[in-house]
Every structure is written in C-alpha cells, then in structure tokens.
Design a protein around this motif. Structure first.
Motif, PDB file in Angstrom:
ATOM      1  N   ALA A  60     -15.323   2.935   5.647  1.00 12.17           N
ATOM      2  CA  ALA A  60     -15.251   1.486   5.433  1.00 12.17           C
ATOM      3  C   ALA A  60     -14.138   1.154   4.457  1.00 12.17           C
ATOM      4  O   ALA A  60     -13.892   1.868   3.483  1.00 12.17           O
ATOM      5  CB  ALA A  60     -16.582   0.983   4.874  1.00 12.17           C
ATOM      6  N   GLY A  61     -13.483   0.019   4.713  1.00 19.27           N
ATOM      7  CA  GLY A  61     -12.542  -0.550   3.750  1.00 19.27           C
ATOM      8  C   GLY A  61     -13.183  -1.702   3.003  1.00 19.27           C
ATOM      9  O   GLY A  61     -14.285  -2.152   3.348  1.00 19.27           O
ATOM     10  N   ALA A 123     -14.452   1.235  -5.998  1.00 16.03           N
ATOM     11  CA  ALA A 123     -13.780   0.316  -6.923  1.00 16.03           C
ATOM     12  C   ALA A 123     -12.523  -0.277  -6.303  1.00 16.03           C
ATOM     13  O   ALA A 123     -11.936  -1.209  -6.865  1.00 16.03           O
ATOM     14  CB  ALA A 123     -13.435   1.036  -8.223  1.00 16.03           C
ATOM     15  N   TRP A 124     -12.101   0.286  -5.175  1.00 18.91           N
ATOM     16  CA  TRP A 124     -10.980  -0.264  -4.399  1.00 18.91           C
ATOM     17  C   TRP A 124      -9.694  -0.325  -5.215  1.00 18.91           C
ATOM     18  O   TRP A 124      -8.977  -1.310  -5.203  1.00 18.91           O
ATOM     19  CB  TRP A 124     -11.344  -1.642  -3.829  1.00 18.91           C
ATOM     20  N   HIS A 125      -9.411   0.788  -5.957  1.00 20.40           N
ATOM     21  CA  HIS A 125      -8.135   0.897  -6.674  1.00 20.40           C
ATOM     22  C   HIS A 125      -6.999   1.163  -5.699  1.00 20.40           C
ATOM     23  O   HIS A 125      -7.204   1.761  -4.646  1.00 20.40           O
ATOM     24  CB  HIS A 125      -8.158   2.095  -7.637  1.00 20.40           C
ATOM     25  N   TYR A 126      -5.797   0.791  -6.136  1.00 20.62           N
ATOM     26  CA  TYR A 126      -4.581   1.231  -5.452  1.00 20.62           C
ATOM     27  C   TYR A 126      -3.996   2.415  -6.220  1.00 20.62           C
ATOM     28  O   TYR A 126      -3.980   2.411  -7.451  1.00 20.62           O
ATOM     29  CB  TYR A 126      -3.534   0.114  -5.436  1.00 20.62           C
ATOM     30  N   HIS A 149      -5.351   1.272   2.438  1.00 17.84           N
ATOM     31  CA  HIS A 149      -5.529   0.249   1.414  1.00 17.84           C
ATOM     32  C   HIS A 149      -4.226  -0.376   0.909  1.00 17.84           C
ATOM     33  O   HIS A 149      -4.138  -1.571   0.740  1.00 17.84           O
ATOM     34  CB  HIS A 149      -6.307   0.837   0.235  1.00 17.84           C
ATOM     35  N   LEU A 150      -3.198   0.450   0.656  1.00 18.59           N
ATOM     36  CA  LEU A 150      -1.979  -0.070   0.033  1.00 18.59           C
ATOM     37  C   LEU A 150      -1.061  -0.746   1.054  1.00 18.59           C
ATOM     38  O   LEU A 150      -0.282  -1.629   0.705  1.00 18.59           O
ATOM     39  CB  LEU A 150      -1.243   1.071  -0.684  1.00 18.59           C
TER      40      LEU A 150
END
Ligand SMILES: [Fe+2]
Length: 243
Positions: A60-61, A123-126, A149-150
């Motif tokens: 999942a995103g 935490a959905w960090h880049y 993500h990025l």
C-alpha cells in the motif's frame, strides 16, 4: 527471472495501459507494485481492476491508505486531499477491499518492497539524500530494497567493504554482490523528474541488473479525464511537465 516493478500509478489508466503493453513486450514473468494505485488521477477503479489480477506482490501507498480513511488528509496538499476525497466517493466496495488488504511491506524474491522508506514505512518519509539513505540501510537486512513514493527514480548503493553510499540516476544499475541497494522506482502515472513519460523498472535477479524504462502514453486523454471529473486542473497540467 525478469520482473516488472510498477509504482505510483495514481489512477492514470492511460499511463498504466502503455506500461503494461511494454511489460508484455519485455517478457517479464512477474509484475510487482509498490503502491499508490490511486490518488490524483481520474481512473481509480479501472487501475485497480486492471492490476489486481496480474500483480504477484504489492504494498500500500499513502494515497491508498488515505482514500480508505486510515490516515488523515492533514499531511496532504490541497489538490491531493481533494483528489483523495473524490476517490473515496467513487471507489467500488471491491476496490476499497483490495486497497485495505494491501500490506505495508512485503519480502519477495529476496528483496524488500515498501512504498516510502524501510525505517518507518507508515510515516511516509521521502529518502532524499545520501545521509538519509545510509541510515535507511541500517534498518533492513536484504541486499535490495525497492521503494516508490518520490516519483523521481534513482538508486543508492552501499559498498559492503568501504561502507560508502553513492547515489546514481543512471537508468541501468548493476547489482554487484559487494553492494546493497535502495532503489527508487519511477512513477507510472505522475512522474516528477522532468520526463513526462510513464515509467517503470525491469529487474533481472538472475543476471543482476535493474533498468528504468520510460514509455510514451496518451497524456492528453489522461489530462482531459481529470478535467472532466472536476478534479483540480493542476493535476492534469502537471502531467505535461513531468513535475
Ligand atoms: Fe505517489
């Protein structure tokens, strides 16, 4: 085995169809997906229905989790939040159930798959630079971690002897046994590296390489669908810029 790795489709059916046609031609035996099936674009159900039967492994995103109401939209920009709310109103029960069923991380063929970062996948960090990548390498054991993500593809290599971490934007990466790799996969449906073409990654674990692939698609049709849905026009316009 040759595998195709897709990420950040973002409800862009035109981009997804072009990528899947190219994957077919590549001869890849498996399709993996690193999340963000939905968000931003105008074809969430269509993208899920197209991918669900053909992906071998998927995670999942943050957009997938957000449209199911599992994270607040406070961290989203206004356009992203508007698209997430719109997506939530048109998702079919089957699409929602599929997104809710996705894990946050998966180990597959010796690699770790995660949407954002291995250290804190919720935490959905880049991962933006070498220092951050060095810290990430300490949080997973596998020799290869694939993230999305990025929307800007690249690869970090940790040298097993010198401990040095080097970043590369080269489209082809050799997976040498002395290195460990944290690789950012191109976005299918909303590239942000200045190249508006749809992107994905080919991974041959037998021969030990990764290759970014870019594919032309009917960008005008995807943009028009966003406008027709009443989504923010910026979300259609940015497809033209690849930003
Ligand atoms: Fe994304």
């Amino acid at each position: 085995m040759l595998r195709a790795v897709l990420s950040d489709i973002h409800s862009n059916l035109e981009a997804l169809e072009a990528v899947l046609a190219d994957v077919d031609r590549s001869g890849a035996s498996e399709i993996l997906c690193l999340g963000d099936f939905v968000g931003y674009g105008a074809s969430p159900n269509e993208c899920i229905e197209r991918l669900r039967p053909i992906v071998t492994a998927a995670v999942a995103g943050n957009h997938d989790v957000a449209v199911c109401g599992r994270i607040r939209l406070g961290s989203f920009g206004s356009n992203a939040a508007q698209a997430a709310r719109w997506t939530g109103t048109i998702l079919t029960p089957q699409s929602q159930a599929y997104l809710e069923s996705l894990p946050i991380t998966v180990r597959h063929a010796g690699a770790l798959l995660v949407h954002s970062s291995p250290s804190e996948p919720r935490a959905w960090h880049y991962v933006l630079e070498v220092g951050e990548a060095r810290a990430e390498f300490e949080t997973f054991m596998e020799s290869l971690c694939l993230v999305g993500h990025l929307h800007r593809p690249g690869a970090y290599r940790l040298d097993g002897v010198t401990g040095q971490v080097v970043y590369s934007r080269e489209p082809e990466i050799a997976l040498d046994p002395q290195g460990r790799f944290l690789v950012i996969v191109p976005s299918v449906g909303q590239p942000r590296d200045g190249d508006p073409r749809a992107g994905y990654l080919l991974w041959d674990d037998g021969r030990g390489w990764l290759r970014q692939v870019r594919v032309d698609y009917d960008l005008a049709a995807a943009r028009q669908r966003i406008l027709d849905a009443g989504l923010p026009p910026f979300l259609g316009d940015r497809l033209q810029w690849g930003e």
